[in-house]
Motif scaffolding. Structure first.
Motif, PDB file in Angstrom:
ATOM      1  N   GLY A  81       0.857  -1.183   0.000  1.00  0.00           N
ATOM      2  CA  GLY A  81       0.000   0.000   0.000  1.00  0.00           C
ATOM      3  C   GLY A  81       0.888   1.225   0.000  1.00  0.00           C
ATOM      4  N   ASP A  82       0.574   2.193  -0.845  1.00  0.00           N
ATOM      5  CA  ASP A  82       1.421   3.371  -0.991  1.00  0.00           C
ATOM      6  C   ASP A  82       1.635   4.130   0.302  1.00  0.00           C
ATOM      7  OD1 ASP A  82       1.849   2.926  -3.656  1.00  0.00           O
ATOM      8  OD2 ASP A  82       0.302   4.325  -4.337  1.00  0.00           O
ATOM      9  N   ASP A  83       0.668   4.088   1.214  1.00  0.00           N
ATOM     10  CA  ASP A  83       0.828   4.857   2.447  1.00  0.00           C
ATOM     11  C   ASP A  83       1.531   4.071   3.543  1.00  0.00           C
ATOM     12  OD1 ASP A  83      -1.098   3.107   3.247  1.00  0.00           O
ATOM     13  OD2 ASP A  83      -2.485   4.605   4.011  1.00  0.00           O
ATOM     14  N   GLY A  84       2.071   2.895   3.211  1.00  0.00           N
ATOM     15  CA  GLY A  84       2.806   2.101   4.190  1.00  0.00           C
ATOM     16  C   GLY A  84       1.929   1.400   5.200  1.00  0.00           C
ATOM     17  N   VAL A  85       0.667   1.140   4.832  1.00  0.00           N
ATOM     18  CA  VAL A  85      -0.262   0.493   5.749  1.00  0.00           C
ATOM     19  C   VAL A  85       0.293  -0.863   6.206  1.00  0.00           C
ATOM     20  CG1 VAL A  85      -1.666  -0.648   3.963  1.00  0.00           C
ATOM     21  CG2 VAL A  85      -2.695  -0.061   6.136  1.00  0.00           C
ATOM     22  N   ASN A  86       0.123  -1.160   7.474  1.00  0.00           N
ATOM     23  CA  ASN A  86       0.529  -2.434   8.041  1.00  0.00           C
ATOM     24  C   ASN A  86      -0.691  -3.330   8.209  1.00  0.00           C
ATOM     25  OD1 ASN A  86       3.322  -1.735   8.591  1.00  0.00           O
ATOM     26  ND2 ASN A  86       2.519  -0.393  10.170  1.00  0.00           N
ATOM     27  N   ALA A  87      -0.444  -4.617   8.397  1.00  0.00           N
ATOM     28  CA  ALA A  87      -1.534  -5.525   8.725  1.00  0.00           C
ATOM     29  C   ALA A  87      -1.724  -5.538  10.238  1.00  0.00           C
ATOM     30  CB  ALA A  87      -1.223  -6.935   8.239  1.00  0.00           C
ATOM     31  N   SER A  88      -2.968  -5.456  10.679  1.00  0.00           N
ATOM     32  CA  SER A  88      -3.299  -5.639  12.087  1.00  0.00           C
ATOM     33  C   SER A  88      -3.870  -7.039  12.216  1.00  0.00           C
ATOM     34  CB  SER A  88      -4.331  -4.600  12.539  1.00  0.00           C
ATOM     35  OG  SER A  88      -3.789  -3.305  12.491  1.00  0.00           O
ATOM     36  N   VAL A  89      -3.208  -7.876  13.026  1.00  0.00           N
ATOM     37  CA  VAL A  89      -3.610  -9.270  13.183  1.00  0.00           C
ATOM     38  C   VAL A  89      -4.113  -9.468  14.607  1.00  0.00           C
ATOM     39  CG1 VAL A  89      -2.865 -11.682  13.060  1.00  0.00           C
ATOM     40  CG2 VAL A  89      -1.890  -9.989  11.485  1.00  0.00           C
ATOM     41  N   PHE A  90      -5.338  -9.993  14.723  1.00  0.00           N
ATOM     42  CA  PHE A  90      -5.959 -10.267  16.009  1.00  0.00           C
ATOM     43  C   PHE A  90      -6.207 -11.767  16.078  1.00  0.00           C
ATOM     44  CE2 PHE A  90      -6.930  -5.962  14.857  1.00  0.00           C
ATOM     45  CZ  PHE A  90      -6.760  -5.241  16.037  1.00  0.00           C
ATOM     46  N   THR A  91      -5.482 -12.468  16.942  1.00  0.00           N
ATOM     47  CA  THR A  91      -5.600 -13.914  16.998  1.00  0.00           C
ATOM     48  C   THR A  91      -5.149 -14.442  18.346  1.00  0.00           C
ATOM     49  OG1 THR A  91      -4.999 -15.994  15.905  1.00  0.00           O
ATOM     50  CG2 THR A  91      -3.289 -14.288  15.997  1.00  0.00           C
ATOM     51  N   ASN A  92      -5.708 -15.565  18.726  1.00  0.00           N
ATOM     52  CA  ASN A  92      -5.272 -16.258  19.940  1.00  0.00           C
ATOM     53  C   ASN A  92      -4.116 -17.202  19.647  1.00  0.00           C
ATOM     54  OD1 ASN A  92      -7.428 -14.993  21.278  1.00  0.00           O
ATOM     55  ND2 ASN A  92      -8.807 -16.648  20.678  1.00  0.00           N
ATOM     56  N   VAL A  93      -3.997 -17.637  18.376  1.00  0.00           N
ATOM     57  CA  VAL A  93      -2.967 -18.595  17.977  1.00  0.00           C
ATOM     58  C   VAL A  93      -2.265 -18.051  16.728  1.00  0.00           C
ATOM     59  CG1 VAL A  93      -2.491 -21.008  17.409  1.00  0.00           C
ATOM     60  CG2 VAL A  93      -4.466 -20.442  18.854  1.00  0.00           C
ATOM     61  N   PRO A  94      -1.164 -17.295  16.890  1.00  0.00           N
ATOM     62  CA  PRO A  94      -0.465 -16.684  15.758  1.00  0.00           C
ATOM     63  C   PRO A  94       0.597 -17.617  15.165  1.00  0.00           C
ATOM     64  CG  PRO A  94       0.457 -15.854  17.813  1.00  0.00           C
ATOM     65  CD  PRO A  94      -0.656 -16.812  18.179  1.00  0.00           C
ATOM     66  N   ASN A  95       0.178 -18.533  14.303  1.00  0.00           N
ATOM     67  CA  ASN A  95       1.086 -19.526  13.723  1.00  0.00           C
ATOM     68  C   ASN A  95       1.851 -18.951  12.533  1.00  0.00           C
ATOM     69  OD1 ASN A  95       0.408 -21.702  15.468  1.00  0.00           O
ATOM     70  ND2 ASN A  95      -1.472 -22.015  14.304  1.00  0.00           N
ATOM     71  N   TYR A  96       2.879 -18.167  12.821  1.00  0.00           N
ATOM     72  CA  TYR A  96       3.783 -17.618  11.819  1.00  0.00           C
ATOM     73  C   TYR A  96       5.026 -17.145  12.556  1.00  0.00           C
ATOM     74  CZ  TYR A  96       1.234 -13.405  13.307  1.00  0.00           C
ATOM     75  OH  TYR A  96       0.626 -12.425  14.049  1.00  0.00           O
ATOM     76  N   THR A  97       6.052 -16.791  11.804  1.00  0.00           N
ATOM     77  CA  THR A  97       7.305 -16.318  12.372  1.00  0.00           C
ATOM     78  C   THR A  97       7.411 -14.819  12.171  1.00  0.00           C
ATOM     79  OG1 THR A  97       8.417 -18.425  12.055  1.00  0.00           O
ATOM     80  CG2 THR A  97       9.831 -16.497  12.171  1.00  0.00           C
ATOM     81  N   GLY A  98       7.992 -14.129  13.114  1.00  0.00           N
ATOM     82  CA  GLY A  98       8.182 -12.684  13.002  1.00  0.00           C
ATOM     83  C   GLY A  98       7.288 -11.951  13.975  1.00  0.00           C
ATOM     84  N   SER A  99       7.099 -10.670  13.725  1.00  0.00           N
ATOM     85  CA  SER A  99       6.393  -9.782  14.634  1.00  0.00           C
ATOM     86  C   SER A  99       5.031 -10.337  15.041  1.00  0.00           C
ATOM     87  CB  SER A  99       6.209  -8.411  13.972  1.00  0.00           C
ATOM     88  OG  SER A  99       5.521  -7.547  14.823  1.00  0.00           O
ATOM     89  N   GLY A 100       4.900 -10.686  16.312  1.00  0.00           N
ATOM     90  CA  GLY A 100       3.647 -11.184  16.849  1.00  0.00           C
ATOM     91  C   GLY A 100       3.424 -12.669  16.722  1.00  0.00           C
ATOM     92  N   GLY A 101       4.239 -13.367  15.941  1.00  0.00           N
ATOM     93  CA  GLY A 101       4.040 -14.793  15.722  1.00  0.00           C
ATOM     94  C   GLY A 101       4.642 -15.643  16.823  1.00  0.00           C
ATOM     95  N   ASN A 102       4.186 -16.906  16.898  1.00  0.00           N
ATOM     96  CA  ASN A 102       4.703 -17.828  17.904  1.00  0.00           C
ATOM     97  C   ASN A 102       5.832 -18.704  17.370  1.00  0.00           C
ATOM     98  OD1 ASN A 102       3.367 -19.774  16.366  1.00  0.00           O
ATOM     99  ND2 ASN A 102       1.674 -20.013  17.818  1.00  0.00           N
ATOM    100  N   GLY A 103       6.164 -18.593  16.070  1.00  0.00           N
ATOM    101  CA  GLY A 103       7.263 -19.358  15.492  1.00  0.00           C
ATOM    102  C   GLY A 103       6.934 -20.807  15.217  1.00  0.00           C
ATOM    103  N   ASN A 104       5.656 -21.216  15.295  1.00  0.00           N
ATOM    104  CA  ASN A 104       5.288 -22.609  15.030  1.00  0.00           C
ATOM    105  C   ASN A 104       5.405 -22.979  13.566  1.00  0.00           C
ATOM    106  OD1 ASN A 104       4.854 -23.185  17.698  1.00  0.00           O
ATOM    107  ND2 ASN A 104       2.628 -23.062  17.582  1.00  0.00           N
ATOM    108  N   THR A 105       5.425 -21.979  12.663  1.00  0.00           N
ATOM    109  CA  THR A 105       5.682 -22.226  11.242  1.00  0.00           C
ATOM    110  C   THR A 105       6.757 -21.243  10.798  1.00  0.00           C
ATOM    111  OG1 THR A 105       4.142 -20.621  10.288  1.00  0.00           O
ATOM    112  CG2 THR A 105       3.225 -22.788  10.894  1.00  0.00           C
ATOM    113  N   THR A 106       7.311 -21.467   9.598  1.00  0.00           N
ATOM    114  CA  THR A 106       8.316 -20.547   9.063  1.00  0.00           C
ATOM    115  C   THR A 106       7.681 -19.492   8.161  1.00  0.00           C
ATOM    116  OG1 THR A 106       8.775 -21.980   7.157  1.00  0.00           O
ATOM    117  CG2 THR A 106      10.126 -22.308   9.154  1.00  0.00           C
ATOM    118  N   GLY A 107       6.359 -19.514   8.014  1.00  0.00           N
ATOM    119  CA  GLY A 107       5.671 -18.503   7.211  1.00  0.00           C
ATOM    120  C   GLY A 107       5.805 -17.128   7.851  1.00  0.00           C
TER     121      GLY A 107
END
Length: 147
Positions: A81-107
């Motif tokens: 997005g041209d304005d640098g919009v970020n994704a806001s993720v609301f979850t009890n189980v964040p299955n991804y790696t990186g900001s906010g994730g639990n590292g259960n997957t490499t996605g």
């Protein structure tokens, strides 16, 4: 619902699956909501699954809300997005790696990435806020309360 290598462009793009075990699966492609993009699975066991590389694009708002948000191993969800919009993720189980994730997957999220929420700061690590804190899908469709 499954989006299979789908290209959707709209001013407002909202997709929600309802019911206790609703699953929204995105298998590649590009989803674009210039004013707003929301992907919701608000049920008690609701899931949003990203199983192939894809792009989520908005000039204003990208919100993902589900009991479990999973980015499969090796998959990249690119936020643009041209304005640098970020994704806001609301979850009890964040299955991804990186900001906010639990590292259960490499996605991972890439591009403008996932926005850290100030309310979740704990010793420099970030966690995704719970699904119950997500804004409603629309004013008429309020998320069900947690048991």
């Amino acid at each position: 619902i499954t989006f299979n290598n789908t290209a959707i462009n709209a001013d407002i793009l909202k997709s929600g699956v309802f019911g206790g075990n609703g699953t929204l699966t995105v298998d590649g492609g590009r989803l674009s909501g210039s004013a707003e993009l929301k992907l919701y699975a608000p049920g008690s066991n609701g899931k949003v699954n990203f199983i192939s590389n894809l792009t989520l694009d908005s000039e204003s708002s990208v919100i993902i809300a589900a009991n479990a948000v999973t980015i499969s191993n090796g998959v990249v969800v690119t936020i643009t997005g041209d304005d640098g919009v970020n994704a806001s993720v609301f979850t009890n189980v964040p299955n991804y790696t990186g900001s906010g994730g639990n590292g259960n997957t490499t996605g991972t999220f890439a591009g403008n990435e996932r926005k850290p929420h100030r309310s979740t700061r704990r010793r420099r690590s970030m966690t995704a806020p719970p699904r119950s804190q997500a804004p409603p899908l629309s004013p008429e469709a309020l998320l069900p309360s947690q048991p």
